[in-house]
Design a protein around this motif. Sequence first.
Motif, PDB file in Angstrom:
ATOM      1  N   ARG A  24      40.462  32.209  15.818  1.00  0.00           N
ATOM      2  CA  ARG A  24      39.591  32.364  16.991  1.00  0.00           C
ATOM      3  C   ARG A  24      39.741  33.731  17.653  1.00  0.00           C
ATOM      4  N   TYR A  25      40.825  34.439  17.377  1.00  0.00           N
ATOM      5  CA  TYR A  25      41.018  35.770  17.954  1.00  0.00           C
ATOM      6  C   TYR A  25      40.456  36.881  17.077  1.00  0.00           C
ATOM      7  N   ILE A  26      40.178  36.568  15.827  1.00  0.00           N
ATOM      8  CA  ILE A  26      39.645  37.561  14.891  1.00  0.00           C
ATOM      9  C   ILE A  26      38.144  37.687  15.123  1.00  0.00           C
ATOM     10  N   PRO A  27      37.606  38.913  15.148  1.00  0.00           N
ATOM     11  CA  PRO A  27      36.154  39.078  15.326  1.00  0.00           C
ATOM     12  C   PRO A  27      35.368  38.330  14.251  1.00  0.00           C
ATOM     13  N   ARG A  28      34.200  37.828  14.617  1.00  0.00           N
ATOM     14  CA  ARG A  28      33.406  36.985  13.701  1.00  0.00           C
ATOM     15  C   ARG A  28      33.037  37.683  12.411  1.00  0.00           C
ATOM     16  N   LYS A  29      32.710  38.969  12.494  1.00  0.00           N
ATOM     17  CA  LYS A  29      32.313  39.697  11.286  1.00  0.00           C
ATOM     18  C   LYS A  29      33.463  39.843  10.302  1.00  0.00           C
ATOM     19  N   VAL A  30      34.672  39.760  10.778  1.00  0.00           N
ATOM     20  CA  VAL A  30      35.863  40.002   9.965  1.00  0.00           C
ATOM     21  C   VAL A  30      36.418  38.707   9.357  1.00  0.00           C
ATOM     22  N   ARG A  31      36.075  37.560   9.929  1.00  0.00           N
ATOM     23  CA  ARG A  31      36.685  36.281   9.539  1.00  0.00           C
ATOM     24  C   ARG A  31      36.563  35.953   8.056  1.00  0.00           C
ATOM     25  N   LYS A  32      35.427  36.275   7.459  1.00  0.00           N
ATOM     26  CA  LYS A  32      35.225  35.929   6.041  1.00  0.00           C
ATOM     27  C   LYS A  32      36.129  36.731   5.113  1.00  0.00           C
ATOM     28  N   LYS A  64      44.753  43.810  20.004  1.00  0.00           N
ATOM     29  CA  LYS A  64      44.682  45.273  19.966  1.00  0.00           C
ATOM     30  C   LYS A  64      43.658  45.740  18.929  1.00  0.00           C
ATOM     31  N   TYR A  65      43.679  45.108  17.760  1.00  0.00           N
ATOM     32  CA  TYR A  65      42.732  45.444  16.700  1.00  0.00           C
ATOM     33  C   TYR A  65      41.306  45.227  17.178  1.00  0.00           C
ATOM     34  N   LYS A  66      41.082  44.111  17.855  1.00  0.00           N
ATOM     35  CA  LYS A  66      39.750  43.770  18.331  1.00  0.00           C
ATOM     36  C   LYS A  66      39.260  44.785  19.363  1.00  0.00           C
ATOM     37  N   GLU A  67      40.148  45.220  20.256  1.00  0.00           N
ATOM     38  CA  GLU A  67      39.774  46.221  21.260  1.00  0.00           C
ATOM     39  C   GLU A  67      39.402  47.549  20.608  1.00  0.00           C
ATOM     40  N   LEU A  68      40.122  47.924  19.567  1.00  0.00           N
ATOM     41  CA  LEU A  68      39.860  49.196  18.899  1.00  0.00           C
ATOM     42  C   LEU A  68      38.563  49.182  18.094  1.00  0.00           C
ATOM     43  N   HIS A  69      38.270  48.069  17.448  1.00  0.00           N
ATOM     44  CA  HIS A  69      37.150  48.016  16.518  1.00  0.00           C
ATOM     45  C   HIS A  69      35.898  47.349  17.074  1.00  0.00           C
ATOM     46  N   GLU A  70      35.961  46.850  18.285  1.00  0.00           N
ATOM     47  CA  GLU A  70      34.784  46.242  18.900  1.00  0.00           C
ATOM     48  C   GLU A  70      33.921  47.360  19.485  1.00  0.00           C
ATOM     49  N   PRO A  71      32.611  47.293  19.339  1.00  0.00           N
ATOM     50  CA  PRO A  71      31.759  48.354  19.887  1.00  0.00           C
ATOM     51  C   PRO A  71      31.906  48.458  21.406  1.00  0.00           C
ATOM     52  N   ALA A  72      31.962  49.692  21.906  1.00  0.00           N
ATOM     53  CA  ALA A  72      32.136  49.923  23.341  1.00  0.00           C
ATOM     54  C   ALA A  72      30.928  49.417  24.121  1.00  0.00           C
ATOM     55  N   LYS A  73      29.754  49.492  23.515  1.00  0.00           N
ATOM     56  CA  LYS A  73      28.537  49.045  24.189  1.00  0.00           C
ATOM     57  C   LYS A  73      28.629  47.562  24.561  1.00  0.00           C
ATOM     58  N   LEU A  74      29.109  46.767  23.646  1.00  0.00           N
ATOM     59  CA  LEU A  74      29.267  45.339  23.892  1.00  0.00           C
ATOM     60  C   LEU A  74      30.302  45.092  24.986  1.00  0.00           C
ATOM     61  N   ARG A  75      31.400  45.821  24.935  1.00  0.00           N
ATOM     62  CA  ARG A  75      32.466  45.660  25.917  1.00  0.00           C
ATOM     63  C   ARG A  75      31.957  45.966  27.324  1.00  0.00           C
ATOM     64  N   HIS A  76      31.162  47.043  27.460  1.00  0.00           N
ATOM     65  CA  HIS A  76      30.627  47.418  28.766  1.00  0.00           C
ATOM     66  C   HIS A  76      29.623  46.386  29.268  1.00  0.00           C
TER      67      HIS A  76
END
Length: 134
Positions: A30-38, A96-108
Amino acid sequence: MLRIEISGVHAPVDDRLKRYIGQKIGRLQRYIPRKVRKSAFAEVKIIESRARDKKQHSCEIILHVPEETITVHETTVNMYAAVDIAEEKLKHSIRKYKELHEPAKLRHRVLRRAKSPELIGSQRPGDTNPVSEE
């Protein structure tokens, strides 16, 4: 579903331990980004060593995700405690991985929604005091 490979070095890995590790590491999905889970893959190594009449149990978890390999290691006297502590460390590393690799636009966008006055409900934009209905 997160693929998990469990192996033991100088330590027997029984079904009970395999189920326990599967539950603990499986929850991290549940902590891993959805695109990465597979494409995510976890290797768990249980290592038993003896030094000066002490048994030490180590748990090493290697999580393979795109663009990175996350590794955590923990050594304690109890095998189950080593798995628990390593799981907590891995959870922190995944965040930490999720913060680094998640798009900044989505975070904002998410932060902007959280700060919007519509979510507060009882306040209007520009008001400092809550609106009371009398």
